[in-house]
Enzyme design. Structure first.
Site, PDB file in Angstrom:
ATOM      1  N   ASN A   1       0.867  -1.186   0.000  1.00  9.02           N
ATOM      2  CA  ASN A   1       0.000   0.000   0.000  1.00  9.02           C
ATOM      3  C   ASN A   1       0.900   1.231   0.000  1.00  9.02           C
ATOM      4  OD1 ASN A   1      -1.833   2.033   0.510  1.00  9.02           O
ATOM      5  ND2 ASN A   1      -2.243   1.427   2.638  1.00  9.02           N
TER       6      ASN A   1
ATOM      7  N   LYS B   1       0.115   4.272  -0.323  1.00 13.15           N
ATOM      8  CA  LYS B   1      -0.535   5.474   0.235  1.00 13.15           C
ATOM      9  C   LYS B   1      -0.329   6.667  -0.702  1.00 13.15           C
ATOM     10  CE  LYS B   1       0.223   3.465   4.722  1.00 13.15           C
ATOM     11  NZ  LYS B   1       0.213   3.627   6.152  1.00 13.15           N
TER      12      LYS B   1
ATOM     13  N   HIS C   1      -9.320   1.143   5.228  1.00 11.53           N
ATOM     14  CA  HIS C   1      -8.020   1.309   5.887  1.00 11.53           C
ATOM     15  C   HIS C   1      -8.201   2.259   7.081  1.00 11.53           C
ATOM     16  CE1 HIS C   1      -3.884   2.545   6.576  1.00 11.53           C
ATOM     17  NE2 HIS C   1      -3.523   1.444   5.955  1.00 11.53           N
TER      18      HIS C   1
ATOM     19  N   GLU D   1      -6.594   4.671   8.056  1.00 12.26           N
ATOM     20  CA  GLU D   1      -6.418   6.099   7.734  1.00 12.26           C
ATOM     21  C   GLU D   1      -7.680   6.666   7.092  1.00 12.26           C
ATOM     22  OE1 GLU D   1      -2.777   5.578   5.580  1.00 12.26           O
ATOM     23  OE2 GLU D   1      -1.777   5.052   7.456  1.00 12.26           O
TER      24      GLU D   1
ATOM     25  N   GLU E   1      -5.156  -5.028  10.874  1.00  9.92           N
ATOM     26  CA  GLU E   1      -4.108  -4.026  11.030  1.00  9.92           C
ATOM     27  C   GLU E   1      -4.315  -3.271  12.337  1.00  9.92           C
ATOM     28  OE1 GLU E   1      -2.243  -2.830   7.108  1.00  9.92           O
ATOM     29  OE2 GLU E   1      -4.019  -1.603   7.303  1.00  9.92           O
TER      30      GLU E   1
ATOM     31  N   GLY F   1       2.683   2.218  10.724  1.00  9.19           N
ATOM     32  CA  GLY F   1       3.617   3.328  10.522  1.00  9.19           C
ATOM     33  C   GLY F   1       4.321   3.760  11.801  1.00  9.19           C
TER      34      GLY F   1
ATOM     35  N   SER G   1       3.704  -2.259  10.309  1.00  6.21           N
ATOM     36  CA  SER G   1       5.167  -2.257  10.415  1.00  6.21           C
ATOM     37  C   SER G   1       5.803  -3.596  10.053  1.00  6.21           C
ATOM     38  CB  SER G   1       5.594  -1.804  11.822  1.00  6.21           C
ATOM     39  OG  SER G   1       5.145  -0.487  12.063  1.00  6.21           O
TER      40      SER G   1
HETATM   41  C1  PEP Z   1      -0.617   0.110   6.164  1.00  6.70           C
HETATM   42  O1  PEP Z   1      -0.714   1.281   5.943  1.00  6.70           O
HETATM   43  O2  PEP Z   1      -1.499  -0.664   5.748  1.00  6.70           O
HETATM   44  C2  PEP Z   1       0.530  -0.365   6.923  1.00  6.70           C
HETATM   45  C3  PEP Z   1       0.498  -1.560   7.415  1.00  6.70           C
HETATM   46  O3  PEP Z   1       1.563   0.527   7.078  1.00  6.70           O
HETATM   47  P1  PEP Z   1       3.021   0.203   7.683  1.00  6.70           P
HETATM   48  O4  PEP Z   1       3.492  -1.083   7.066  1.00  6.70           O
HETATM   49  O5  PEP Z   1       3.849   1.373   7.297  1.00  6.70           O
HETATM   50  O6  PEP Z   1       2.848   0.059   9.165  1.00  6.70           O
END
Ligand code: PEP
Length: 270
Positions: A23, A25, A110, A112, A182, A188, A228
Site C-alpha cells: 500500500n 498510500k 483502511h 487512515e 491491522e 507506521g 510495520s
Molecule cells: C498500512 O498502511 O497498511 C501499513 C500496514 O503501514 P506500515 O506497514 O507502514 O505500518
C-alpha cells in the site's frame, strides 16, 4: 495447486496461498512509480510462491497497469473507491473506472480512511458491495487502537467492525474478500504485534467467521496482517498458521525492502 492438502494425520487442511500487498498510500509520482515497479518486476516478476499486489495512488494506476500487463504473478490494486457507479461526486473514483485500468484488488476501510475521512463500518460495507459487483477483490481492513488493545476491548471492536463491514454477504462473496487485520497502533509506528499476538487475533477472526458464516468460509478466507511489516519480521509473522499474508505500507515504497519481505515470508520450496 489443490486447495486441499492432506495433513500428516490424514485430516484435510485447506491451502490458502499467501497474499502480500504493498500500500503505497499518497506516495510516488508516476515517474517514481515506474522505477519502483520495474525494480520489483526485475526481482520477483516470476516469483510464484505468493500472490503479490501493488496498490499505487490513483494517478499511477495506468502506468503501473501497463508495466504489469505482461507479468502474471503481480496484480494491480487500488487504495479506495466510491460505492456509486457514476455521477456528481467530485474527486471520487468508481469501481468501473478501476476495472477499466485492469485493477483487480481494492483496499477498503483502511484505518487512515476511517480516521481522517470519516469512514465507518456502513461505508466499508457499501464499498465492499460495489467492489464485489464489479468483480474487484476487496481487501477489507479492520483493527483496534492502542487504548482498545490495552483496555482489552479489542475483541469487541473487531467483532463490531466485522459484523458491520461484512453484513449481508453470501458465503461465496465472503471467500472473494480478503481481510487485513491491522492494529492501528502498529501502522507506521515501527511497533509490530508479536507473532503470538497477531496469531491469537487472526484465530479470533477465523472463529468469528466460523460462528457467523460457516466453517468452510472460515477455512478459506485469507487474513493478512498489517502494521510495520519489514524484511526482518515478515518470516516469523507469516509462518503463523492463521496469517495468510501481509499488507505492507512504508516498507513497500522501497523495492529491496518489499521484495525481501515477499521472499522471506514465502521461501521457494527446494
Ligand atoms: C498500512 O498502511 O497498511 C501499513 C500496514 O503501514 P506500515 O506497514 O507502514 O505500518
Amino acid at each position: 495447486m489443490s486447495p486441499r492438502t492432506p495433513t500428516a494425520t490424514g485430516s484435510v487442511k485447506i491451502y490458502r496461498k499467501k497474499i502480500i500487498a504493498g500500500n503505497w498510500k499518497m506516495n510516488k509520482t508516476t515517474g517514481e512509480a515506474k522505477v519502483l515497479v520495474e525494480d520489483i518486476i526485475r526481482d520477483i516478476g516470476k516469483f510464484d510462491e505468493a500472490e503479490i499486489v501493488l496498490c499505487p495512488p490513483f494517478t499511477s494506476l495506468e502506468t503501473v497497469s501497463t508495466l504489469l500487463s505482461p507479468i502474471n504473478n503481480i496484480r494491480l490494486g487500488a487504495q479506495n473507491l466510491n460505492d456509486k457507479p457514476s455521477g456528481a461526486f467530485t474527486g471520487e473514483i468508481s469501481a468501473g473506472m478501476l476495472k477499466d485500468l485492469y485493477v483487480r484488488y481494492v483496499i477498503i476501510g483502511h484505518s487512515e480512511r476511517r480516521q481522517f475521512f470519516g469512514e465507518d463500518d456502513a461505508t466499508v460495507n457499501r464499498k465492499t458491495i460495489a467492489a464485489l459487483h464489479a468483480e474487484l477483490r476487496p481487501i477489507v481492513c479492520i483493527g483496534e487502537t492502542l487504548p482498545q488493545r490495552e483496555g482489552n476491548t479489542w475483541k469487541k471492536v473487531l467483532e463490531t467492525q466485522l459484523k458491520g463491514g461484512l453484513a449481508g454477504f453470501t458465503e461465496k462473496e465472503l471467500t472473494d474478500i480478503i481481510l487485513a487485520y491491522e492494529p492501528v497502533w502498529a501502522i507506521g509506528t515501527g511497533k509490530t504485534a508479536t507473532p503470538a499476538q497477531a496469531e491469537e487475533t487472526h484465530q479470533f477472526i477465523r472463529h468469528w467467521l466460523a460462528k457467523n458464516f460457516s466453517m468452510a468460509v472460515s477455512e478459506r478466507v485469507r487474513i493478512q496482517y498489517g502494521g510495520s511489516v519489514k524484511p526482518e519480521n515478515a518470516a516469523e509473522l507469516l509462518n503463523q498458521p492463521n496469517i495468510d499474508g501481509a499488507l505492507v505500507g512504508g516498507a513497500s515504497l522501497d523495492a529491496r525492502g518489499f521484495t525481501a519481505i515477499v521472499k522471506n515470508a514465502c521461501p521457494s520450496p527446494r
